[in-house]
Enzyme design. Structure first.
Site, mmCIF file in Angstrom:
data_model
loop_
_atom_site.group_PDB
_atom_site.id
_atom_site.type_symbol
_atom_site.label_atom_id
_atom_site.label_comp_id
_atom_site.label_asym_id
_atom_site.label_seq_id
_atom_site.Cartn_x
_atom_site.Cartn_y
_atom_site.Cartn_z
ATOM 1 N N ARG A 185 0.846 -0.762 -0.486
ATOM 2 C CA ARG A 185 0.151 0.159 0.223
ATOM 3 C C ARG A 185 1.020 1.288 0.079
ATOM 4 O O ARG A 185 0.748 2.504 0.545
ATOM 5 C CB ARG A 185 -1.302 -0.145 1.235
ATOM 6 C CG ARG A 185 -1.818 -0.693 1.301
ATOM 7 C CD ARG A 185 -2.585 -1.275 0.194
ATOM 8 N NE ARG A 185 -3.474 -3.121 0.165
ATOM 9 C CZ ARG A 185 -2.669 -3.866 -0.634
ATOM 10 N NH1 ARG A 185 -2.003 -3.385 -1.350
ATOM 11 N NH2 ARG A 185 -2.553 -4.563 -0.315
HETATM 12 C C1 LIG Z 1 -14.994 -0.679 0.757
HETATM 13 C C2 LIG Z 1 -13.742 -0.112 0.376
HETATM 14 C C3 LIG Z 1 -12.757 -1.081 -0.165
HETATM 15 C C4 LIG Z 1 -11.295 -1.260 -0.173
HETATM 16 N N1 LIG Z 1 -10.725 -1.972 -0.576
HETATM 17 C C5 LIG Z 1 -9.622 -2.021 -0.724
HETATM 18 C C6 LIG Z 1 -8.678 -2.822 -1.027
HETATM 19 O O1 LIG Z 1 -9.400 -4.054 -1.386
HETATM 20 N N2 LIG Z 1 -7.375 -3.061 -1.765
HETATM 21 C C7 LIG Z 1 -7.028 -1.719 -1.746
HETATM 22 O O2 LIG Z 1 -5.567 -1.636 -1.356
HETATM 23 N N3 LIG Z 1 -7.417 -0.525 -1.193
HETATM 24 C C8 LIG Z 1 -9.525 -0.846 -0.417
HETATM 25 N N4 LIG Z 1 -9.716 0.239 -0.524
HETATM 26 C C9 LIG Z 1 -8.874 2.055 0.125
HETATM 27 C C10 LIG Z 1 -9.198 2.352 -1.485
HETATM 28 O O3 LIG Z 1 -10.049 2.065 -2.430
HETATM 29 C C11 LIG Z 1 -7.848 2.464 -2.553
HETATM 30 O O4 LIG Z 1 -6.719 2.925 -1.105
HETATM 31 C C12 LIG Z 1 -7.894 3.331 -3.648
HETATM 32 O O5 LIG Z 1 -6.600 2.400 -4.498
HETATM 33 C C13 LIG Z 1 -7.877 4.390 -3.705
HETATM 34 O O6 LIG Z 1 -8.412 5.156 -5.104
HETATM 35 P P1 LIG Z 1 -8.840 6.566 -5.049
HETATM 36 O O7 LIG Z 1 -8.702 6.823 -6.551
HETATM 37 O O8 LIG Z 1 -9.960 6.779 -4.766
HETATM 38 O O9 LIG Z 1 -7.718 7.565 -4.602
HETATM 39 P P2 LIG Z 1 -8.447 8.468 -2.928
HETATM 40 O O10 LIG Z 1 -8.803 7.946 -2.075
HETATM 41 O O11 LIG Z 1 -8.598 9.968 -4.350
HETATM 42 O O12 LIG Z 1 -6.539 9.273 -3.166
HETATM 43 C C14 LIG Z 1 -6.217 8.219 -1.876
HETATM 44 C C15 LIG Z 1 -4.157 9.233 -2.705
HETATM 45 O O13 LIG Z 1 -3.728 9.291 -3.700
HETATM 46 C C16 LIG Z 1 -4.168 10.396 -3.799
HETATM 47 N N5 LIG Z 1 -3.641 10.742 -5.103
HETATM 48 C C17 LIG Z 1 -5.078 9.711 -6.038
HETATM 49 N N6 LIG Z 1 -4.869 9.923 -7.356
HETATM 50 C C18 LIG Z 1 -3.904 10.797 -7.235
HETATM 51 C C19 LIG Z 1 -3.114 10.965 -9.482
HETATM 52 N N7 LIG Z 1 -3.450 10.812 -9.832
HETATM 53 N N8 LIG Z 1 -1.364 11.666 -8.819
HETATM 54 C C20 LIG Z 1 -1.604 11.673 -7.710
HETATM 55 N N9 LIG Z 1 -1.738 10.899 -6.596
HETATM 56 C C21 LIG Z 1 -2.812 10.907 -6.288
HETATM 57 C C22 LIG Z 1 -4.274 11.468 -2.904
HETATM 58 O O14 LIG Z 1 -4.049 12.176 -3.085
HETATM 59 C C23 LIG Z 1 -5.067 10.496 -1.884
HETATM 60 O O15 LIG Z 1 -3.559 11.232 -0.937
HETATM 61 C C24 LIG Z 1 -10.879 0.821 0.416
HETATM 62 C C25 LIG Z 1 -11.633 1.374 0.181
HETATM 63 C C26 LIG Z 1 -12.811 1.345 0.653
HETATM 64 C C27 LIG Z 1 -13.968 2.535 0.497
#
Ligand SMILES: Cc1cc2nc3c(=O)[nH]c(=O)nc-3n(C[C@H](O)[C@H](O)[C@H](O)COP(=O)(O)OP(=O)(O)OC[C@H]3O[C@@H](n4cnc5c(N)ncnc54)[C@H](O)[C@@H]3O)c2cc1C
Length: 307
Positions: A185
């Site tokens: 992660r």
């Molecule tokens: C129901 C649920 C299930 C989940 N299951 C998993 C799982 O199985 N495995 C897992 O690893 N995670 C899981 N997660 C956590 C999350 O979904 C992941 O970490 C996901 O990859 C985050 O993506 P996001 O686009 O929503 O990022 P965001 O939440 O929008 O951002 C996360 C971080 O990344 C940065 N970021 C985002 N996009 C960029 C970009 N283009 N350039 C630079 N920085 C950027 C942001 O600034 C922030 O610091 C889960 C979350 C939920 C709510």
């Protein structure tokens, strides 16, 4: 008849921002709650959804010139915004040029703003294996690559061939595999904006892959909280076990703080109630962490990023 000047408070002139001369539409004071899954927290001082890379570059360079901090929000599934909001620029890569997905031979290319589920489906339809286990992870491919999203079937970092990034001065570069590091992660993409990536996948039977993806989708849906989107995954899984198992063993399933509660069927999720605040979420994460530390002597690492 005497004409009275219109009071300043009644004029509709937009507030001046440090970006007004750049020919871009920057929104001051954008509430961030509806850009995140948890739906809590304050506003961004500035919010921007660029139409293309050039517009993004102008704003990024201006932020550096004026020392305005900048963050990207992807799907907002792993972000906790404090009650006071974010005192800088928040960028969302939602326009079409940032969301394109293309598959050629064994390479899947995706804009950072593309939803991860759409990238997984495109790869599977093209008969390419390696992403199916990520179908139930919410958010964008950009967020997934930056945070090396994954699970027990593997992490996305294993599949990244190269990443196109924008640096703080607005310049764009491609970082190939030799310059990228991925751990649980975590990635070393913390100094840039990810614009796009290329993933290297394995040819396989599209029908079998579709079945595998559907199975993973059903499994994922079965463990994630249903009926609400105001949820967060709290902690990274430690080596050799799961955060969920440790929280359950430590008796953390019943914990709550204000309107934030642990989701008992899968204790690594937190559910935010209708009047939940950022402080409720923060203190529940700390409470669960303390409980596991005190009862089991294990230090959990938060997954959710506090801005
Ligand atoms: C129901 C649920 C299930 C989940 N299951 C998993 C799982 O199985 N495995 C897992 O690893 N995670 C899981 N997660 C956590 C999350 O979904 C992941 O970490 C996901 O990859 C985050 O993506 P996001 O686009 O929503 O990022 P965001 O939440 O929008 O951002 C996360 C971080 O990344 C940065 N970021 C985002 N996009 C960029 C970009 N283009 N350039 C630079 N920085 C950027 C942001 O600034 C922030 O610091 C889960 C979350 C939920 C709510």
């Amino acid at each position: 008849m005497t004409k009275h000047p219109t009071p300043a408070s009644e004029t509709s002139a937009p507030l001046a921002t440090p970006f007004d001369d750049l020919g871009v539409a920057v929104s001051p004071g954008e509430p961030l709650a509806h850009h995140t899954w948890l739906g809590v927290g304050g506003s961004a001082a500035y919010f921007f959804e660029p139409v293309d890379v050039e517009a993004l570059a102008r704003v990024v360079a201006r932020c550096r010139e004026r020392a305005i901090p900048l963050r990207v929000v992807g799907g907002g599934s792993n972000v906790l915004v404090p009650a006071g909001g974010y005192p800088g620029m928040v960028v969302r890569l939602s326009a079409a040029p940032f969301c394109a997905i293309a598959v050629q031979e064994t390479i899947c290319q995706a804009g950072a703003g593309a939803k991860l589920v759409h990238v997984v489906s495109a790869a599977v339809q093209a008969g390419l294996a390696g992403l199916e286990m990520l179908v139930d992870v919410p958010g964008t491919i950009g967020g997934a690559v930056v945070g090396n999203a994954g699970g027990h079937g593997g992490d996305i970092g294993q599949r990244v061939r190269d990443v196109t990034v924008m640096l703080g001065d607005g310049t764009v570069e491609v970082r190939d595999r030799s310059r990228l590091a991925f751990e649980s992660r975590w990635s070393n993409l913390d100094d840039c904006i990810v614009i796009a990536c290329r993933l290297e996948l394995d040819p396989d039977d599209a029908g079998l892959l579709t079945k595998r993806m559907q199975k993973q989708w059903i499994l994922g849906r079965g463990t994630q909280p249903s009926g609400t989107r105001t949820v967060a995954m709290m902690f990274k899984d430690p080596l050799g076990t799961t955060a969920e198992a440790l929280i359950s063993q430590a008796g953390g399933r019943e914990l709550r703080s204000g309107e934030a509660t642990v989701y008992p069927p899968h204790a690594n999720f937190l559910v935010a109630g209708p009047r939940c605040t950022s402080d409720d979420v923060r203190s529940l994460v700390e409470m669960v962490r303390d409980r596991v530390r005190q009862r089991l002597g294990v230090e959990l690492t938060p997954l959710i990023q506090v801005w």
